[in-house]
Design a protein around this motif. Structure first.
Motif, PDB file in Angstrom:
ATOM      1  N   HIS A  20       0.829  -1.210   0.000  1.00  0.00           N
ATOM      2  CA  HIS A  20       0.000   0.000   0.000  1.00  0.00           C
ATOM      3  C   HIS A  20       0.866   1.263   0.000  1.00  0.00           C
ATOM      4  CE1 HIS A  20      -3.953  -1.965   0.501  1.00  0.00           C
ATOM      5  NE2 HIS A  20      -3.253  -2.878   1.163  1.00  0.00           N
ATOM      6  N   ARG A 348      -4.801   1.957   5.034  1.00  0.00           N
ATOM      7  CA  ARG A 348      -6.025   1.822   4.243  1.00  0.00           C
ATOM      8  C   ARG A 348      -7.240   2.021   5.126  1.00  0.00           C
ATOM      9  NH1 ARG A 348      -8.077  -3.516   0.805  1.00  0.00           N
ATOM     10  NH2 ARG A 348      -9.354  -2.408  -0.707  1.00  0.00           N
ATOM     11  N   ALA A 358      -7.807   4.450  -0.456  1.00  0.00           N
ATOM     12  CA  ALA A 358      -6.520   3.765  -0.582  1.00  0.00           C
ATOM     13  C   ALA A 358      -5.449   4.796  -0.284  1.00  0.00           C
ATOM     14  CB  ALA A 358      -6.330   3.200  -1.982  1.00  0.00           C
TER      15      ALA A 358
END
Length: 412
Positions: A20, A348, A358
């Motif tokens: 991420h 997240r 996101a």
């Protein structure tokens, strides 16, 4: 008396992978340090790496540095042989570029196949130069490697031919290895390696295992592998598991979590002790170098749980799933404020009342050169808030284009 030897089966390192948006070089370095310690403590003689060494076909210099420093350090360990095959994420030409140099260090790399089956058959010898192990090192088999497509071919026919090609390749290479075994020593152990999807294999949502063909048409049956194989070491699936229930045919799984869905999941490498053609397997649990946690609930529950975690010293990466009924306009701001100036990081936020956030964050400034083309594409999907139902088709199209460009660059 049969010779005893120890092997270690691992795969799917995905060096250079970002979680991420977070750079994982430190976490990946910790894993490689731990792996080297296990090789030394367990007196491992052969290391098997079943593909996806890197996360992209164009890994950055830091990811490559981790890989080559690890191989250099192996020279001072008990490990006498390393066998590495390419996975679908790897560039065959990049892996094979230093192949002849690495071979002098007994590091064997097979990035792609050619007309010579013997390229994938390795006869490893002990310190007295006596044969001790046969390995069929089969890299990830691309469609172009094993069949010729017809002009009017249907999708189903394409899948059938692909499966038949994969099965025929394993049958052919193992038959040739078996002939070698019978000529050298019938008691010589035979290990096969591969990077592919066996039907019935378990995956985890969001773990990054890419569908290589629409509908999974490239998945082969567990019965496709010849009986002469004494141990089958596979990569590609990130959950450690048996193949078709056979304890001597296994996926080692990815050693690091590739998604929040794997939070708390045990990760492993597999220690094999061989006596002649008989192998016993012991999973070695990989420590958690970067803790992950998923928190669920309404805003009050999330804030309370965050405060509980702040009382610990564990630097969690968090996914927050808001499950409250109220629509809170500043939900993201409140949650981010709750972890400010703490050792916790929210990567997240999933809001079932509006949409998923996101949060692509990094602890250091990013430049375009540090991002892979896949990461740039994923950022574009997030920025434009493309619906999940459309993302899979877009990813498949994008992957086909990048694979085509890579093949042209490599002249394959």
């Amino acid at each position: 008396m049969p010779k005893t030897m120890r092997l270690l089966h691992t795969s799917d390192w995905h060096l250079g992978h970002r979680f991420h948006g977070r750079i994982r070089h430190e976490e990946q370095a910790c894993f490689l340090d731990w792996l080297l310690e296990q090789i030394e403590q367990q007196a491992v003689e052969v290391l098997l790496v079943a593909g996806d060494i890197f996360d992209t076909t164009t890994p950055g210099s830091r990811a490559q540095g981790l890989y080559y420093r690890f191989l250099h350090r192996l020279a001072a360990s008990p490990c006498r042989h390393v066998v590495i095959i390419a996975g679908n994420h790897d560039s065959p030409s990049l892996l094979e570029a230093p192949r002849e140099l690495l071979r002098q260090l007994d590091i064997h790399v097979v990035g792609t196949i050619d007309d010579r089956l013997e390229k994938e058959i390795l006869l490893l010898k002990d310190r007295d130069n006596r044969p001790e192990l046969l390995i069929c090192a089969v890299p990830f088999l691309r469609d172009r490697d094993i069949r010729q497509a017809g002009v009017a071919e249907t999708l189903e026919e394409k899948g059938r031919l692909l499966r038949e090609g994969i099965r025929a390749h394993y049958q052919g290479i193992c038959a040739q290895a078996e002939q070698m075994r019978q000529a050298i020593d019938p008691h010589l152990p035979l290990v096969a390696m591969g990077h592919l999807f066996v039907a019935g294999g378990r995956t985890q949502e969001g773990d990054g295992v890419r569908e290589l063909s629409i509908g999974g048409l490239d998945r082969i049956e567990g019965a496709s592998f010849p009986e002469c194989i004494d141990y089958l070491a596979l990569g590609h699936l990130h959950i450690g598991q048996l193949v078709a229930g056979n304890p001597l045919r296994r996926y080692s799984g990815a050693p690091l979590a590739m998604s929040f869905g794997e939070a708390g999941q045990d990760k492993q490498v597999l220690l094999l002790t061989g006596e002649g053609r008989n192998f016993s397997i012991k999973p070695l649990q990989v420590p958690t170098f970067q803790p992950l946690a998923i928190l669920r609930g309404d805003l009050a529950t999330l804030l309370e749980t965050i405060n509980d975690l702040k009382a610990t010293t564990i630097p969690y990466w968090l996914e927050l799933q808001y499950e409250g009924q109220a629509v809170i306009a500043d939900l993201r701001e409140q949650l981010m404020a709750a972890v400010a100036n703490s050792h916790l990081s929210i990567l997240r936020i999933r809001n079932n009342r509006i949409f998923d956030y996101a949060l692509q964050q990094s602890q250091e400034a990013e430049t375009l050169d540090e991002l892979s083309v896949e990461e740039v594409f994923e950022r574009c999907l997030e920025v434009h808030r493309i619906e999940d139902s459309q993302r899979q088709l877009l990813r498949q199209t994008f992957n086909e284009l990048t694979r085509s460009l890579t093949q042209q660059e490599e002249g394959l």
